[in-house]
Design an enzyme around this catalytic site. Structure first.
Site, PDB file in Angstrom:
ATOM      1  N   LEU A 199       0.968  -1.034  -0.078  1.00  0.00           N
ATOM      2  CA  LEU A 199      -0.137   0.100  -0.116  1.00  0.00           C
ATOM      3  C   LEU A 199       1.030   1.176   0.016  1.00  0.00           C
ATOM      4  CD1 LEU A 199      -3.069   0.419  -0.173  1.00  0.00           C
ATOM      5  CD2 LEU A 199      -3.093   0.723   2.244  1.00  0.00           C
ATOM      6  N   ASP A 200       1.001   1.966  -0.897  1.00  0.00           N
ATOM      7  CA  ASP A 200       1.850   2.994  -1.331  1.00  0.00           C
ATOM      8  C   ASP A 200       2.000   3.989  -0.234  1.00  0.00           C
ATOM      9  OD1 ASP A 200       2.512   1.920  -3.649  1.00  0.00           O
ATOM     10  OD2 ASP A 200       0.897   3.100  -4.833  1.00  0.00           O
ATOM     11  N   ILE A 201       2.804   4.596  -0.006  1.00  0.00           N
ATOM     12  CA  ILE A 201       3.058   5.553   1.044  1.00  0.00           C
ATOM     13  C   ILE A 201       1.953   6.851   1.016  1.00  0.00           C
ATOM     14  CG2 ILE A 201       4.699   7.316  -0.123  1.00  0.00           C
ATOM     15  CD1 ILE A 201       6.347   7.545   2.434  1.00  0.00           C
TER      16      ILE A 201
ATOM     17  N   SER B 199      -1.117   6.142   0.081  1.00  0.00           N
ATOM     18  CA  SER B 199      -2.335   5.720   0.017  1.00  0.00           C
ATOM     19  C   SER B 199      -2.761   5.302   1.468  1.00  0.00           C
ATOM     20  CB  SER B 199      -2.354   4.309  -0.853  1.00  0.00           C
ATOM     21  OG  SER B 199      -1.998   4.747  -2.007  1.00  0.00           O
TER      22      SER B 199
END
Length: 257
Positions: free
Chosen positions: A122-124, A126
């Site tokens: 889960l991207d930074i 997001s």
């Protein structure tokens, strides 16, 4: 009166007796699972040679239990190892961020915060549901090569060159939605079919069965959309639900992805 500084540190004595490692002993003492001469032990306590040390069986049960954590990741944390000065999301897994309404009723033990591997990215920038687990079987089920588990996201979007006064739903060509569902490729590789539809006038709902790096953002770019916010709301049968940002709960024994 006995000298409190006399004797040997309790955790060291427990290690010598083969009851636990020194780190485990300190954790068990902190959790209230150790007694000395019938009285609850305290961290740093020293004991004489004749002290009767007993460990609650619950300590060993907790030690054997591999836990899976469901975290509502906020923006600003990376999923895995620390990078570029940003902390990993696992630092949020501690006693005081445990959701008070956790239905699992599992007793917190400090060891539950260690050796947690993210089962998916889960991207930074997001937010939403992130699974951290000590159980390799769950990690393989969610992110193994043969994994077919759905991940659902709510994605707020805007048109790259659109009319700011109009909602994206009223400006985006329906053919773009068809392409998001199937027909795009990233890095020369065809993407698996997805389920993409409008959740409301500004938000798309994505349901994916794969997890390429920054996949949703890159898919949106290919059809002229920019992502303003991205939140994962479900993995398999497990929803994010009412879990507050920055808090976590246990995957309950009866729950399955």
């Amino acid at each position: 009166m006995a000298d409190p500084d006399a004797g040997e540190r309790l955790s060291k004595r427990m290690s010598e007796l083969g009851l636990a490692s020194r780190r485990e002993a300190d954790e068990w003492i902190e959790a209230g699972w150790v007694t000395v001469d019938g009285e609850p032990a305290t961290l740093g306590q020293r004991v004489g040679p004749d002290a009767k040390i007993e460990v609650d069986p619950a300590a060993r049960e907790q030690q054997a239990q591999r836990v899976t954590i469901l975290l509502h990741k906020p923006i600003g944390y990376v999923s895995g190892q620390a990078e570029d000065g940003y902390e990993p999301a696992s630092v949020l897994v501690k006693a005081d961020t445990h959701w008070g309404e956790d239905p699992a009723k599992i007793h917190w033990a400090p060891g539950h915060g260690r050796n947690l591997a993210p089962a998916g990215r889960l991207d930074i920038d997001s937010t939403g549901l992130l699974v951290l687990t000590q159980d390799g079987r769950i990690a393989r089920h969610l992110i193994g090569e043969d994994s077919d588990v759905e991940k659902e996201y709510l994605v707020r979007v805007a048109l790259e060159h659109g009319d700011g006064g109009q909602h994206p739903q009223h400006q985006l060509d329906p053919k773009a939605i068809a392409l998001l569902n199937h027909g795009l490729e990233l890095d020369g590789v065809q993407l698996k079919p997805a389920k993409v539809s409008w959740a409301n006038e500004d938000q798309l709902r994505f349901v994916l069965r794969e997890g390429r790096k920054r996949q949703i953002r890159r898919m949106c770019e290919l059809v002229g959309l920019k992502v303003l916010a991205l939140k994962r709301v479900r993995i398999g049968r497990i929803p994010l639900g009412q879990l507050p940002p920055g808090q976590w709960r246990y995957l309950a024994p009866w729950e399955r992805f």
